[in-house]
Design a protein around this motif. Structure first.
Motif, PDB file in Angstrom:
ATOM      1  N   UNK A  95     -31.765  26.688  34.629  1.00 14.40           N
ATOM      2  CA  UNK A  95     -30.194  26.782  36.218  1.00 14.40           C
ATOM      3  C   UNK A  95     -30.000  25.359  35.702  1.00 14.40           C
ATOM      4  N   UNK A  96     -29.026  24.461  36.242  1.00 13.51           N
ATOM      5  CA  UNK A  96     -29.213  23.017  36.176  1.00 13.51           C
ATOM      6  C   UNK A  96     -29.580  22.945  37.736  1.00 13.51           C
ATOM      7  N   UNK A  97     -29.573  21.279  38.101  1.00 15.23           N
ATOM      8  CA  UNK A  97     -29.683  21.071  39.464  1.00 15.23           C
ATOM      9  C   UNK A  97     -28.627  21.038  39.978  1.00 15.23           C
ATOM     10  N   UNK A  98     -28.721  21.337  41.259  1.00 18.68           N
ATOM     11  CA  UNK A  98     -27.663  21.304  41.912  1.00 18.68           C
ATOM     12  C   UNK A  98     -27.722  21.222  43.793  1.00 18.68           C
ATOM     13  N   UNK A 110     -36.543  22.572  34.366  1.00 15.99           N
ATOM     14  CA  UNK A 110     -37.428  20.991  34.570  1.00 15.99           C
ATOM     15  C   UNK A 110     -38.421  21.161  33.870  1.00 15.99           C
ATOM     16  N   UNK A 111     -38.887  21.935  33.480  1.00 13.91           N
ATOM     17  CA  UNK A 111     -39.909  22.568  32.218  1.00 13.91           C
ATOM     18  C   UNK A 111     -39.573  21.044  30.701  1.00 13.91           C
ATOM     19  N   UNK A 112     -38.453  21.749  30.339  1.00 11.51           N
ATOM     20  CA  UNK A 112     -37.629  21.415  28.539  1.00 11.51           C
ATOM     21  C   UNK A 112     -36.955  20.229  29.190  1.00 11.51           C
ATOM     22  N   UNK A 113     -36.276  20.037  30.484  1.00  9.94           N
ATOM     23  CA  UNK A 113     -35.531  18.448  30.314  1.00  9.94           C
ATOM     24  C   UNK A 113     -36.060  17.789  31.027  1.00  9.94           C
ATOM     25  N   UNK A 114     -37.509  17.293  31.118  1.00 11.22           N
ATOM     26  CA  UNK A 114     -37.915  16.834  32.768  1.00 11.22           C
ATOM     27  C   UNK A 114     -37.154  15.879  33.122  1.00 11.22           C
ATOM     28  N   UNK A 115     -36.928  14.576  32.279  1.00 11.67           N
ATOM     29  CA  UNK A 115     -36.570  13.471  32.090  1.00 11.67           C
ATOM     30  C   UNK A 115     -35.310  13.873  32.891  1.00 11.67           C
ATOM     31  N   UNK A 141     -34.902  15.387  36.603  1.00  9.16           N
ATOM     32  CA  UNK A 141     -35.009  14.453  37.515  1.00  9.16           C
ATOM     33  C   UNK A 141     -34.499  13.167  37.993  1.00  9.16           C
ATOM     34  N   UNK A 142     -33.883  12.910  36.754  1.00 14.40           N
ATOM     35  CA  UNK A 142     -32.612  11.996  36.876  1.00 14.40           C
ATOM     36  C   UNK A 142     -31.638  11.956  37.846  1.00 14.40           C
ATOM     37  N   UNK A 143     -31.264  13.845  37.541  1.00 15.31           N
ATOM     38  CA  UNK A 143     -30.212  14.389  37.756  1.00 15.31           C
ATOM     39  C   UNK A 143     -30.114  14.362  39.980  1.00 15.31           C
ATOM     40  N   UNK A 144     -31.695  14.426  39.835  1.00 15.95           N
ATOM     41  CA  UNK A 144     -31.671  14.887  41.783  1.00 15.95           C
ATOM     42  C   UNK A 144     -32.148  13.917  42.053  1.00 15.95           C
ATOM     43  N   UNK A 145     -32.103  12.742  41.277  1.00 13.80           N
ATOM     44  CA  UNK A 145     -32.851  11.871  42.086  1.00 13.80           C
ATOM     45  C   UNK A 145     -31.338  11.168  42.464  1.00 13.80           C
ATOM     46  N   UNK A 146     -30.782  11.317  41.723  1.00  9.14           N
ATOM     47  CA  UNK A 146     -28.580  10.864  41.945  1.00  9.14           C
ATOM     48  C   UNK A 146     -28.125  11.498  43.221  1.00  9.14           C
ATOM     49  N   UNK A 165     -43.777  17.948  39.869  1.00  9.62           N
ATOM     50  CA  UNK A 165     -43.360  16.143  38.981  1.00  9.62           C
ATOM     51  C   UNK A 165     -41.944  15.870  40.022  1.00  9.62           C
ATOM     52  N   UNK A 166     -40.959  16.603  40.450  1.00  8.82           N
ATOM     53  CA  UNK A 166     -39.517  16.027  41.672  1.00  8.82           C
ATOM     54  C   UNK A 166     -41.065  15.661  42.877  1.00  8.82           C
ATOM     55  N   UNK A 167     -41.914  16.101  43.194  1.00  5.91           N
ATOM     56  CA  UNK A 167     -42.579  15.018  44.361  1.00  5.91           C
ATOM     57  C   UNK A 167     -43.188  13.934  44.516  1.00  5.91           C
ATOM     58  N   UNK A 168     -43.314  13.569  43.373  1.00  2.00           N
ATOM     59  CA  UNK A 168     -44.122  12.934  42.969  1.00  2.00           C
ATOM     60  C   UNK A 168     -42.786  11.162  42.723  1.00  2.00           C
ATOM     61  N   UNK A 169     -41.816  11.574  41.540  1.00  2.00           N
ATOM     62  CA  UNK A 169     -40.679  10.963  41.571  1.00  2.00           C
ATOM     63  C   UNK A 169     -40.254  10.718  42.815  1.00  2.00           C
TER      64      UNK A 169
END
Length: 348
Positions: free
Chosen positions: A24-27, A58-63, A66-71, A98-102
């Motif tokens: 499931x992709x970030x929402x 998050x595990x296989x498409x990490x970058x 993370x970019x989507x969530x930060x956006x 991963x997301x907390x650090x970012x």
């Protein structure tokens, strides 16, 4: 003006689904979903948004994830970011870390999460953030949320954060000098600890030293020409249907696969599930990771006795020492039962 918070959870706790929706992709959602409701109930801030992302995504498409969530967080006002609690779910702990650090690095806000000690996320991220020492199963949700909220409230209220042993987070490798309330000098404390040690009584050192698990070098194989050799790998080579559901990162599972009579591993029959490198070459020719073909050639040349009828596999990226040790202890009985004399461990 009240303070605000944002919470991150995975697809399961986000009520999207189970393992079948792990991609499931970030929402991002306004308001409270799942654990965000419990967090909001005691937090000295209003949880305005809940972010949901599948663990596999998050595990296989990490970058990308993370970019989507930060956006999604751009332009949002929030004073603290919380993730989880993640319990003993390997991929979920890595995702939370991963997301907390970012988020911490990009927005400069404090972050708090919770994980069980037997997970890869702890080793990977405990120096970067406050990680509460959480339970191993979801039934510990109430107490883990309470611990997260208590620490988060101290941060929000500007209170001093105490030592890890008192606050309940994993030690971060940071030492601070402070005056003890009892003002007892070091000389007296040292003698007290020494006497307890001599008398076999429990005591707690003030300068803990990390324990290093040293593995002795194995003795040489005495008779290689008659030895049975087993092949193990951390490159994630599995049958194409990945029957043991070995994770692509932060693995907690391993597999044992029959190669009796096989001169090599065929693409289309075997593949890699490893998320740490481009899989194209390994999928086309799995022998580049797990060299059954080369070992068969050496076997026929008489360099060693026989190749074990099974190879063993897991994924090394993000996998903790504790999980690796556990998996090894589970594999070893099979090797002993089949009379294996030596193992070759290959990776990427």
């Amino acid at each position: 003006m009240s303070k605000k918070a944002i919470v991150y959870i995975n697809q399961f706790f986000g009520q999207i689904g189970g393992e079948d929706t792990a991609d499931y992709e970030p929402t991002i959602h306004e308001g409270l979903i799942g654990p965000a409701t419990a967090i909001n109930a005691g937090l000295h801030a209003d949880v305005t948004h809940t972010i949901i992302c599948g663990d596999n995504c998050m595990g296989s498409r990490t970058d990308w994830a993370v970019e989507q969530i930060l956006g999604m967080l751009e332009g949002k006002e929030f004073d603290i970011f919380l993730a989880g609690p993640a319990f003993q779910a390997g991929r979920y702990t890595v995702a939370c870390g991963t997301i907390c650090k970012a988020v911490k690095e990009k927005f400069g806000v404090p972050v708090v999460t919770s994980m069980n000690v037997e997970t890869p996320g702890v080793l990977m991220f405990k120096k970067d953030m406050y990680i509460l020492q959480g339970g191993n199963i979801a039934s510990k949700m109430r107490q883990d949320v309470k611990a997260m909220v208590n620490l988060a409230n101290k941060i929000l209220d500007g209170e001093e954060i105490g030592p890890a042993a008192i606050e309940g987070y994993f030690p971060r490798g940071i030492r601070k000098e402070y005056f003890r309330p009892d003002k007892k000098p070091a000389s007296e404390r040292m003698i007290e600890m020494l006497l307890k040690k001599v008398n076999g009584e429990p005591f707690v050192t003030e300068t803990p030293i990390p324990k290093i698990d040293r593995v002795p070098i194995a003795p040489a194989v005495k008779d290689l020409a008659h030895a049975k050799i087993a092949l193990l790998n951390t490159g994630g080579i599995v049958p194409v249907d990945n029957p043991d559901r070995i994770q692509s990162a932060s693995a907690t599972r391993w597999g044992r696969y029959n190669i009796e009579g096989a001169d090599g591993l065929e693409g289309g029959v075997f593949k890699t599930v490893h998320a740490g490198f481009d899989p194209a070459a390994a999928d086309a020719d799995p022998d580049v990771i797990t060299p059954v073909d080369a070992l068969r050639a050496l076997e026929k040349e008489g360099v060693f006795g026989t190749l074990h009828n099974y190879f063993y596999t897991t994924v090394g990226t993000g996998t903790t020492e504790s999980e690796a040790s556990r998996m090894a202890k589970e594999i070893i009985p099979y090797l002993k039962e089949d009379g294996v004399d030596a193992c070759i461990m290959v990776s990427t």
